[in-house]
Every structure is written in C-alpha cells, then in structure tokens.
Design a protein around this motif. Structure first.
Motif, PDB file in Angstrom:
ATOM      1  N   VAL A  99      46.368  40.892  41.519  1.00 35.91           N
ATOM      2  CA  VAL A  99      45.847  39.642  42.096  1.00 35.91           C
ATOM      3  C   VAL A  99      45.088  39.938  43.379  1.00 35.91           C
ATOM      4  CG1 VAL A  99      46.508  37.447  43.173  1.00 35.91           C
ATOM      5  CG2 VAL A  99      47.533  38.131  40.991  1.00 35.91           C
ATOM      6  N   LYS A 100      45.608  40.848  44.191  1.00 33.08           N
ATOM      7  CA  LYS A 100      44.942  41.217  45.448  1.00 33.08           C
ATOM      8  C   LYS A 100      43.540  41.768  45.172  1.00 33.08           C
ATOM      9  CE  LYS A 100      46.042  43.530  49.771  1.00 33.08           C
ATOM     10  NZ  LYS A 100      47.014  44.350  50.487  1.00 33.08           N
ATOM     11  N   VAL A 101      43.417  42.602  44.143  1.00 29.90           N
ATOM     12  CA  VAL A 101      42.116  43.160  43.759  1.00 29.90           C
ATOM     13  C   VAL A 101      41.200  42.060  43.228  1.00 29.90           C
ATOM     14  CG1 VAL A 101      40.951  44.648  42.070  1.00 29.90           C
ATOM     15  CG2 VAL A 101      42.872  45.533  43.388  1.00 29.90           C
ATOM     16  N   LEU A 102      41.731  41.174  42.400  1.00 27.25           N
ATOM     17  CA  LEU A 102      40.922  40.084  41.843  1.00 27.25           C
ATOM     18  C   LEU A 102      40.361  39.198  42.954  1.00 27.25           C
ATOM     19  CD1 LEU A 102      43.101  39.091  38.762  1.00 27.25           C
ATOM     20  CD2 LEU A 102      40.924  40.335  38.731  1.00 27.25           C
ATOM     21  N   LYS A 103      41.103  39.072  44.036  1.00 23.62           N
ATOM     22  CA  LYS A 103      40.656  38.233  45.153  1.00 23.62           C
ATOM     23  C   LYS A 103      39.568  38.907  45.991  1.00 23.62           C
ATOM     24  CE  LYS A 103      44.572  35.184  45.739  1.00 23.62           C
ATOM     25  NZ  LYS A 103      45.396  34.502  46.733  1.00 23.62           N
ATOM     26  N   THR A 104      39.208  40.147  45.643  1.00 27.39           N
ATOM     27  CA  THR A 104      38.102  40.827  46.341  1.00 27.39           C
ATOM     28  C   THR A 104      36.795  40.717  45.558  1.00 27.39           C
ATOM     29  OG1 THR A 104      38.403  43.009  45.303  1.00 27.39           O
ATOM     30  CG2 THR A 104      39.718  42.541  47.292  1.00 27.39           C
ATOM     31  N   ILE A 105      36.852  40.085  44.383  1.00 23.60           N
ATOM     32  CA  ILE A 105      35.680  39.974  43.513  1.00 23.60           C
ATOM     33  C   ILE A 105      35.162  38.541  43.590  1.00 23.60           C
ATOM     34  CG2 ILE A 105      34.817  40.228  41.159  1.00 23.60           C
ATOM     35  CD1 ILE A 105      37.258  42.135  40.691  1.00 23.60           C
ATOM     36  N   PHE A 106      33.895  38.409  43.910  1.00 25.05           N
ATOM     37  CA  PHE A 106      33.311  37.083  44.120  1.00 25.05           C
ATOM     38  C   PHE A 106      32.268  36.749  43.072  1.00 25.05           C
ATOM     39  CE2 PHE A 106      35.289  38.035  48.051  1.00 25.05           C
ATOM     40  CZ  PHE A 106      35.589  36.824  48.643  1.00 25.05           C
ATOM     41  N   ASP A 107      32.214  35.486  42.729  1.00 26.63           N
ATOM     42  CA  ASP A 107      31.128  34.981  41.897  1.00 26.63           C
ATOM     43  C   ASP A 107      29.884  35.025  42.776  1.00 26.63           C
ATOM     44  OD1 ASP A 107      29.226  32.818  40.999  1.00 26.63           O
ATOM     45  OD2 ASP A 107      30.695  32.683  39.384  1.00 26.63           O
TER      46      ASP A 107
END
Length: 107
Positions: A15-23
């Motif tokens: 989840v921490k990694v996913l929160k570093t990826i932006f649309d």
C-alpha cells in the motif's frame, strides 16, 4: 503466527508503494483515487492487484499497470506481481477516499 505478521507487513509495504504512484491527470495517488480495488497476497508472497482506470480510454492504460507491477515487484518480500485490469464496476468519484476528495476540493 510469525508469517501472519510478515503478511501484514508486506500488505502495508505494498500500500505504501501504491501511494507513491500518481495518475498523471489527477494530482492524487492511485490508492486514494480508488483505482486499486483489491490486493491479494498468497503464502508464497505472490501479489495480485485488481485495479481499474478512470476510463477505458485512459492515456496511461498501458504504462500505469507496468509501473505498478515494477514498483511492487521491487519490494524485497515480493516474489511475483500480477496486475488484473477490470472495468467492472466502473470507476466513479464515489470510490475516492475522503483525503483524495479533500485534495481535489470536492469536500
């Protein structure tokens, strides 16, 4: 019990990694945007991410899943990553977190 703790820790890292990826079109990360429907991790530490895009014609339809796969695969504890793209249910603003809505001035 020890493996259970590891799995929880691994889930948090994902989840921490996913929160570093932006649309690229919306200044909110894909997790808070509601593009991630589910994250599955099995006992072999293989990860499957069920996700969607804001629309089927999204300009990052090919690159965003690859970016997610590469970044999640870079986590030490992850052995394999599979991304499944779905449009059922279709993404809507209702899927966004309160944080994302606040960021976009929707609250």
């Amino acid at each position: 019990m020890e493996q259970e703790i590891d799995m929880n820790e691994l889930g948090e890292k994902i989840v921490k990694v996913l929160k570093t990826i932006f649309d690229p079109e919306i200044p909110v990360d894909i997790y808070e945007l509601g593009l991630i429907y589910d994250v599955f991790v099995n006992e072999n530490r293989e990860v499957k991410i069920l996700m969607t895009l804001t629309s089927p014609n999204c300009p990052v339809a090919e690159t965003l899943p690859m970016e997610i796969q590469e970044k999640v695969a870079s986590i030490d504890m992850v052995k394999d990553v599979e991304i499944e793209l779905t449009f059922e249910p279709a993404w809507s603003k209702d899927l966004m977190s309160e944080e994302a809505k606040l960021e976009l001035g929707m609250l």
